[in-house]
Design a protein around this motif. Structure first.
Motif, PDB file in Angstrom:
ATOM      1  N   GLY A  35      53.454  27.223  33.171  1.00  0.00           N
ATOM      2  CA  GLY A  35      53.317  28.306  34.143  1.00  0.00           C
ATOM      3  C   GLY A  35      53.763  27.961  35.544  1.00  0.00           C
ATOM      4  N   LEU A  36      54.432  26.827  35.730  1.00  0.00           N
ATOM      5  CA  LEU A  36      54.888  26.463  37.080  1.00  0.00           C
ATOM      6  C   LEU A  36      56.295  26.975  37.343  1.00  0.00           C
ATOM      7  CD1 LEU A  36      53.740  22.759  37.592  1.00  0.00           C
ATOM      8  CD2 LEU A  36      52.580  24.877  38.216  1.00  0.00           C
ATOM      9  N   ASP A  37      56.530  27.437  38.561  1.00  0.00           N
ATOM     10  CA  ASP A  37      57.907  27.781  38.921  1.00  0.00           C
ATOM     11  C   ASP A  37      58.675  26.495  39.226  1.00  0.00           C
ATOM     12  OD1 ASP A  37      57.602  26.979  41.622  1.00  0.00           O
ATOM     13  OD2 ASP A  37      56.816  28.958  42.186  1.00  0.00           O
ATOM     14  N   ILE A  38      59.952  26.634  39.500  1.00  0.00           N
ATOM     15  CA  ILE A  38      60.807  25.447  39.639  1.00  0.00           C
ATOM     16  C   ILE A  38      60.343  24.533  40.769  1.00  0.00           C
ATOM     17  CG2 ILE A  38      63.176  24.681  40.091  1.00  0.00           C
ATOM     18  CD1 ILE A  38      63.965  27.558  38.944  1.00  0.00           C
ATOM     19  N   ASP A  39      60.012  25.155  41.916  1.00  0.00           N
ATOM     20  CA  ASP A  39      59.578  24.345  43.061  1.00  0.00           C
ATOM     21  C   ASP A  39      58.260  23.657  42.783  1.00  0.00           C
ATOM     22  OD1 ASP A  39      61.783  25.084  44.457  1.00  0.00           O
ATOM     23  OD2 ASP A  39      60.788  26.747  45.513  1.00  0.00           O
ATOM     24  N   ALA A  40      57.341  24.400  42.148  1.00  0.00           N
ATOM     25  CA  ALA A  40      56.034  23.839  41.853  1.00  0.00           C
ATOM     26  C   ALA A  40      56.178  22.665  40.890  1.00  0.00           C
ATOM     27  CB  ALA A  40      55.118  24.896  41.258  1.00  0.00           C
ATOM     28  N   LEU A  41      57.037  22.823  39.900  1.00  0.00           N
ATOM     29  CA  LEU A  41      57.242  21.748  38.931  1.00  0.00           C
ATOM     30  C   LEU A  41      57.730  20.485  39.632  1.00  0.00           C
ATOM     31  CD1 LEU A  41      57.211  20.958  35.931  1.00  0.00           C
ATOM     32  CD2 LEU A  41      59.622  21.582  35.829  1.00  0.00           C
ATOM     33  N   ARG A  42      58.637  20.693  40.584  1.00  0.00           N
ATOM     34  CA  ARG A  42      59.154  19.530  41.308  1.00  0.00           C
ATOM     35  C   ARG A  42      58.047  18.882  42.150  1.00  0.00           C
ATOM     36  NH1 ARG A  42      63.165  21.594  44.393  1.00  0.00           N
ATOM     37  NH2 ARG A  42      64.537  21.724  42.583  1.00  0.00           N
ATOM     38  N   ALA A  43      57.279  19.735  42.845  1.00  0.00           N
ATOM     39  CA  ALA A  43      56.203  19.211  43.698  1.00  0.00           C
ATOM     40  C   ALA A  43      55.159  18.447  42.876  1.00  0.00           C
ATOM     41  CB  ALA A  43      55.537  20.348  44.464  1.00  0.00           C
ATOM     42  N   VAL A  44      54.771  19.048  41.757  1.00  0.00           N
ATOM     43  CA  VAL A  44      53.780  18.409  40.897  1.00  0.00           C
ATOM     44  C   VAL A  44      54.313  17.078  40.358  1.00  0.00           C
ATOM     45  CG1 VAL A  44      52.765  18.635  38.581  1.00  0.00           C
ATOM     46  CG2 VAL A  44      52.433  20.461  40.265  1.00  0.00           C
ATOM     47  N   SER A  45      55.587  17.088  39.949  1.00  0.00           N
ATOM     48  CA  SER A  45      56.186  15.857  39.424  1.00  0.00           C
ATOM     49  C   SER A  45      56.233  14.773  40.495  1.00  0.00           C
ATOM     50  CB  SER A  45      57.598  16.125  38.911  1.00  0.00           C
ATOM     51  OG  SER A  45      57.574  17.126  37.926  1.00  0.00           O
ATOM     52  N   PHE A  89      42.856  31.614  42.680  1.00  0.00           N
ATOM     53  CA  PHE A  89      44.103  30.848  42.752  1.00  0.00           C
ATOM     54  C   PHE A  89      45.059  31.383  41.684  1.00  0.00           C
ATOM     55  CE2 PHE A  89      42.721  26.443  44.602  1.00  0.00           C
ATOM     56  CZ  PHE A  89      42.005  27.083  45.590  1.00  0.00           C
ATOM     57  N   SER A  90      46.338  31.392  41.996  1.00  0.00           N
ATOM     58  CA  SER A  90      47.323  31.725  40.972  1.00  0.00           C
ATOM     59  C   SER A  90      47.392  30.549  40.000  1.00  0.00           C
ATOM     60  CB  SER A  90      48.681  31.950  41.618  1.00  0.00           C
ATOM     61  OG  SER A  90      49.239  30.707  42.016  1.00  0.00           O
ATOM     62  N   GLY A  91      48.028  30.789  38.853  1.00  0.00           N
ATOM     63  CA  GLY A  91      48.133  29.728  37.859  1.00  0.00           C
ATOM     64  C   GLY A  91      48.739  28.461  38.453  1.00  0.00           C
ATOM     65  N   GLY A  92      49.814  28.633  39.205  1.00  0.00           N
ATOM     66  CA  GLY A  92      50.492  27.494  39.802  1.00  0.00           C
ATOM     67  C   GLY A  92      49.651  26.798  40.850  1.00  0.00           C
ATOM     68  N   GLU A  93      48.914  27.602  41.621  1.00  0.00           N
ATOM     69  CA  GLU A  93      48.054  27.008  42.651  1.00  0.00           C
ATOM     70  C   GLU A  93      46.945  26.167  42.024  1.00  0.00           C
ATOM     71  OE1 GLU A  93      48.502  30.308  46.260  1.00  0.00           O
ATOM     72  OE2 GLU A  93      46.998  30.615  44.705  1.00  0.00           O
ATOM     73  N   LYS A  94      46.432  26.652  40.902  1.00  0.00           N
ATOM     74  CA  LYS A  94      45.398  25.875  40.205  1.00  0.00           C
ATOM     75  C   LYS A  94      45.942  24.518  39.770  1.00  0.00           C
ATOM     76  CE  LYS A  94      42.457  29.562  38.484  1.00  0.00           C
ATOM     77  NZ  LYS A  94      42.161  30.481  37.377  1.00  0.00           N
ATOM     78  N   LYS A  95      47.154  24.538  39.256  1.00  0.00           N
ATOM     79  CA  LYS A  95      47.741  23.289  38.769  1.00  0.00           C
ATOM     80  C   LYS A  95      48.020  22.330  39.930  1.00  0.00           C
ATOM     81  CE  LYS A  95      47.503  24.280  34.488  1.00  0.00           C
ATOM     82  NZ  LYS A  95      48.466  24.495  33.426  1.00  0.00           N
ATOM     83  N   ARG A  96      48.509  22.867  41.014  1.00  0.00           N
ATOM     84  CA  ARG A  96      48.742  22.010  42.185  1.00  0.00           C
ATOM     85  C   ARG A  96      47.426  21.438  42.694  1.00  0.00           C
ATOM     86  NH1 ARG A  96      53.874  23.935  45.741  1.00  0.00           N
ATOM     87  NH2 ARG A  96      54.527  25.651  44.423  1.00  0.00           N
ATOM     88  N   ASN A  97      46.392  22.257  42.619  1.00  0.00           N
ATOM     89  CA  ASN A  97      45.087  21.794  43.090  1.00  0.00           C
ATOM     90  C   ASN A  97      44.547  20.663  42.209  1.00  0.00           C
ATOM     91  OD1 ASN A  97      43.151  22.260  45.222  1.00  0.00           O
ATOM     92  ND2 ASN A  97      41.727  23.006  43.642  1.00  0.00           N
ATOM     93  N   GLU A  98      44.873  20.697  40.930  1.00  0.00           N
ATOM     94  CA  GLU A  98      44.481  19.598  40.040  1.00  0.00           C
ATOM     95  C   GLU A  98      45.190  18.310  40.475  1.00  0.00           C
ATOM     96  OE1 GLU A  98      41.754  21.369  38.359  1.00  0.00           O
ATOM     97  OE2 GLU A  98      42.326  19.927  36.824  1.00  0.00           O
ATOM     98  N   ILE A  99      46.478  18.455  40.800  1.00  0.00           N
ATOM     99  CA  ILE A  99      47.251  17.283  41.229  1.00  0.00           C
ATOM    100  C   ILE A  99      46.728  16.757  42.566  1.00  0.00           C
ATOM    101  CG2 ILE A  99      49.548  16.512  42.001  1.00  0.00           C
ATOM    102  CD1 ILE A  99      49.206  16.709  38.964  1.00  0.00           C
ATOM    103  N   LEU A 100      46.331  17.686  43.419  1.00  0.00           N
ATOM    104  CA  LEU A 100      45.744  17.285  44.691  1.00  0.00           C
ATOM    105  C   LEU A 100      44.499  16.420  44.452  1.00  0.00           C
ATOM    106  CD1 LEU A 100      45.505  17.675  47.829  1.00  0.00           C
ATOM    107  CD2 LEU A 100      44.052  19.646  47.331  1.00  0.00           C
ATOM    108  N   GLN A 101      43.680  16.849  43.523  1.00  0.00           N
ATOM    109  CA  GLN A 101      42.476  16.085  43.200  1.00  0.00           C
ATOM    110  C   GLN A 101      42.825  14.702  42.678  1.00  0.00           C
ATOM    111  OE1 GLN A 101      39.653  18.494  40.844  1.00  0.00           O
ATOM    112  NE2 GLN A 101      40.685  20.277  41.671  1.00  0.00           N
TER     113      GLN A 101
END
Ligand SMILES: Nc1ncnc2c1ncn2[C@@H]1O[C@H](COP(=O)(O)OP(=O)(O)OP(=O)(O)O)[C@@H](O)[C@H]1O
Ligand SMILES: [Mg+2]
Lengths: 250, 479
Positions: free
Chosen positions: A178-188, A149-161
């Motif tokens: 390490g999140l890009d702008i879209d990822a930061l928004r999605a995670v938030s 997983f890329s760094g961002g994918e790992k973080k999203r996967n944590e949020i998924l859990q």
């Protein structure tokens, strides 16, 4: 106010190094607490101590969760009781199917709560809805847990859990790094979705951006193994301008 | 920290250790010409077979037990073993099978019912208890397609031409000490013949069970896939819990003709003995396939969780041009088990290709050795091999060893070898535990992940069985 977790005079070491040096922190139920502080201050160590990580040895003080001390509890029991940590560096587990892992975890929790297990089809439906919301690809269902997983994918996967396990106390250790702008928004968005006035968040971060999205109730400054200041969200701007050195211990 | 709980977690109890209470006819221990004559007579064999057996015995008597493998065990006293045991009544149809045997198979998870359908796939089962084949299901339906699936004893009586042509053609009578012993005393086993152009309409399975005390099991399996045919064959094994060691010396020969394919899967779960090395099956097996024709293919998939001692190297002779050999293996050694296993890939034909995926898991005092040979003859222009040997250690008293040998006469041959040894990391275990998964479940989840490449080669229902078995082996004593 009602306190869900109380940390008193906590002292802890990793190896020979004492890292937490009499730390006090109270988490108010249903609120978002942000922890900021310089590198090496002990933020990750604090989160590891709360979830019972094997690296950490507690030397003194106590952590109570819903009125009960948890320092002698097994890690899996703390998890089943509702304490969740999103790791700063999630580990890769080759060959372990992401969906299978998550379903096992969810069903362990459901069993603990006396609920029926979800079957594979029910679970898949649940997982897919969250994947979409987080902007994750559907191959995340069948890929091995965090492997490649890329760094961002790992973080999203944590949020998924987090979304699937629906914990009560949620510790997010640098979820925004390490999140890009879209990822930061999605995670938030994922985090905000979980805010229901009952769940409590402990968000460790170095940046104000994520705090703009999730609007913390309290800011705690952790420095040299202690919480040296607690204030409202207005503290963030002050920290950004003057840095941690300007903060006086209260 | 984390590894302390592991020893407990991996001392899995053997779940198939029950004994079937049926009347058994058993010959007194000992091995000489008379034993052979007795067996041959019991099987109502033609004279030529008896002569071959006696020839094998003579050869065996001049040979010595091999000890080059990394295995440590007390010498076997071949005269103290009984070479024939059988349920007393002869069985002709399923109705006549002792309900106790059927019950036993049910306990083993093998249902002999003719209607058995798993995931829409029919599975024909030949069950062998001790020295005789109990019942072959689905024979009639297979016959319609011209497929022969019967016990080896029947085949010797009913299909002498095929037997004479193919038996000993891949594993010669005196190939090695245990093969020679088997050639002399083999009691039962399975014969399969798939005619030209036939895709076998169902999975074929044999279930072996050692039940009687103090006996050896010596089965012989012969599978011939004629031109353009395909078959998937599975074998499973178990044995009761006993203090003495029991010997299992089997021979399997596969012949794959032009454009044909055999998939051969094994789930070996013989009784492993206890944590001090008391009891358990000594498993000395010779398995070999020859890809005789062009474009033929064979794949061996094995999940080895049982036996005190395993000595086994399923091999592929890639003789036909463009033929393909594959070996997928999971070997688990826990308690005091020792396994020395691997494969041989002999490249003879042009553009032959082989793949070796070996996963060794060691826990407690288990010792796991991978021993493999890739041999590329000068004739094998364009041959390719890929080998991957991974070892997973659980705890600190176990061991993993890898001995890959390469002989290449073809300088253009492409050979790739990768080997890794890893431990289940505390980091991985903790991650799973933080999500509420118990340590035992976390261990088995990581182990399954490690074995995935191999399990994915098994037919669906056997993959499920293998997974359950692994769980049992590694965590049976907990919870
Ligand atoms: N396993 C370990 N072995 C030795 N020292 C460690 C270990 N883990 C943490 N430390 C040390 O403890 C101190 C606190 O580390 P910690 O990870 O808690 O800091 P942090 O506040 O999370 O920093 P950052 O903002 O960089 O993530 C650091 O000096 C670090 O080097
Ligand atoms: Mg940190």
């Amino acid at each position: 106010m009602s306190t869900v977790m109380k940390i008193e005079n906590l002292e802890a070491k990793i190896g020979d190094k004492k890292i937490l040096k009499g730390l006090n922190l109270e988490l108010e139920a249903g609120k978002v607490h942000a922890i900021m502080g310089p590198n090496g201050a002990g933020k990750s160590t604090l989160s590891k101590t709360i979830v019972g990580h094997y690296d950490v040895e507690v030397l003194g003080g106590d952590i109570t969760y819903k009125g009960k001390s948890i320092v002698d509890m097994d890690a899996e029991e703390r998890a089943l009781e509702g304490i969740f940590l999103s790791f700063q560096h999630p580990v890769e587990i080759p060959g372990v199917n992401n969906a299978y892992f998550l379903r096992t975890a969810l069903n362990a929790k459901r069993k603990h709560e006396g609920k029926e297990a979800l079957n594979a089809a029910e679970f898949l439906r649940l997982m897919k809805s969250h994947l979409e919301m987080l902007g994750m690809k559907s191959d995340m269902i069948s890929r091995s847990l965090n492997e490649g997983f890329s760094g961002g994918e790992k973080k999203r996967n944590e949020i998924l859990q987090m979304l699937i396990l629906e914990p009560e106390v949620i510790i997010l250790d640098e979820i925004d790094s390490g999140l890009d702008i879209d990822a930061l928004r999605a995670v938030s968005e994922g985090i905000n979705k979980m805010k229901d006035g009952k769940r409590t968040f402990l968000v460790i971060t170095h940046y104000s951006r994520i705090l703009d999205y999730i609007e913390p109730d309290y800011i705690h400054v952790l420095k040299d193994g202690k919480v040296i200041k607690t204030a409202g969200p207005e503290l963030v701007a002050q920290l950004e301008e003057h840095g941690y050195d300007a903060i006086e211990e209260e | 920290m984390a590894n302390e709980g592991l020893d407990k977690a991996v001392s899995g109890e053997y779940a198939l250790g029950f004994e079937i209470d049926i009347e058994t006819e058993i010959v007194p221990p000992g091995l000489d010409e008379n034993t052979i004559k007795f067996i041959s007579n019991k099987k109502e064999e033609p004279e030529w077979m008896l002569e071959l057996r006696l020839k094998a015995l003579k050869k065996w008597e001049t040979m010595t037990e091999p000890h080059w493998a990394k295995l440590d065990y007390t010498p076997i006293d071949y005269q103290s073993i009984s070479y024939y045991a059988a349920p007393k009544e002869q069985l002709d149809s399923l109705d006549e099978v002792d309900p106790k045997i059927l019950e036993a198979y049910e306990k083993l998870g093998i249902s002999l019912e003719e209607q058995k359908q798993l995931a829409g796939v029919k599975v024909a089962v030949d069950a062998v208890i001790d020295s005789v084949s109990v019942k072959t299901t689905y024979s009639a339906e297979l016959e319609k397609h011209g497929v022969i699936f019967c016990s080896i004893s029947e085949a010797i009586r009913d299909y002498p031409e095929l037997i004479k042509k193919y038996m000993f053609s891949v594993v010669p009578m005196a190939d090695n000490y245990f093969a020679a012993l088997n050639s002399a005393v083999f009691t039962d086993g399975t014969f399969v013949y798939i005619p030209k152009g036939v895709r076998c309409p169902m999975e074929l399975s044999t279930y072996f069970r050692i039940n009687a005390t103090n006996t050896g099991q010596f089965e012989r399996t012969l599978i011939v896939a004629d031109e353009g045919s395909y078959v998937s064959y599975n074998e499973g094994c178990s044995a009761p819990t006993r203090d003495e060691h029991q010997l299992h010396a089997a021979v399997v020969e596969l012949i794959i003709l032009k454009d044909a394919e055999i998939k051969y899967s094994t789930i070996q779960n013989w009784y492993p003995g206890d944590e001090n090395g008391k009891g358990g099956i000594y498993n000395f097996v010779t398995k070999r396939a020859i890809c005789e024709g062009d474009n033929s293919k064979v794949s061996w998939t094995q999940v080895e969780t049982g036996s005190a001692i395993t000595w086994k190297y399923p091999s592929c002779i890639l003789k036909g041009d463009n033929s393909v050999g594959e070996f997928y293996s999971v070997a688990v050694t826990t308690l005091a088990q020792q396994a020395d296993t691997g494969t041989k890939m002999i490249h003879i034909g042009k553009n032959t290709k082989s793949t070796i995926i070996s996963k060794g898991i060691s826990a407690m005092k288990g010792q796991n050795t991978y021993r493999g040979l890739v041999k590329i003859n000068a004739s094998a222009v364009g041959a390719r091999n890929y080998s991957e040997c991974d070892s997973l250690l659980i705890g600190s008293k176990c061991g993993a060893h890898t001995f890959p040998y390469l002989e290449s006469k073809d300088t253009q041959g492409q050979v790739e070898h990768e080997a890794t040894t890893s431990k289940i990391s505390d980091e991985q275990l903790f991650y799973l535990r933080q999500r509420g998964i118990t340590e035992e479940d976390a261990v088995s989840m990581i182990v399954h992940g490690f074995c995935k490449q191999v399990f994915s080669q098994l037919p669906m229902e056997y993959a499920v069985e293998a997974k359950a078995l692994l769980e049992l082996t590694l965590e049976g004593s907990v919870g």
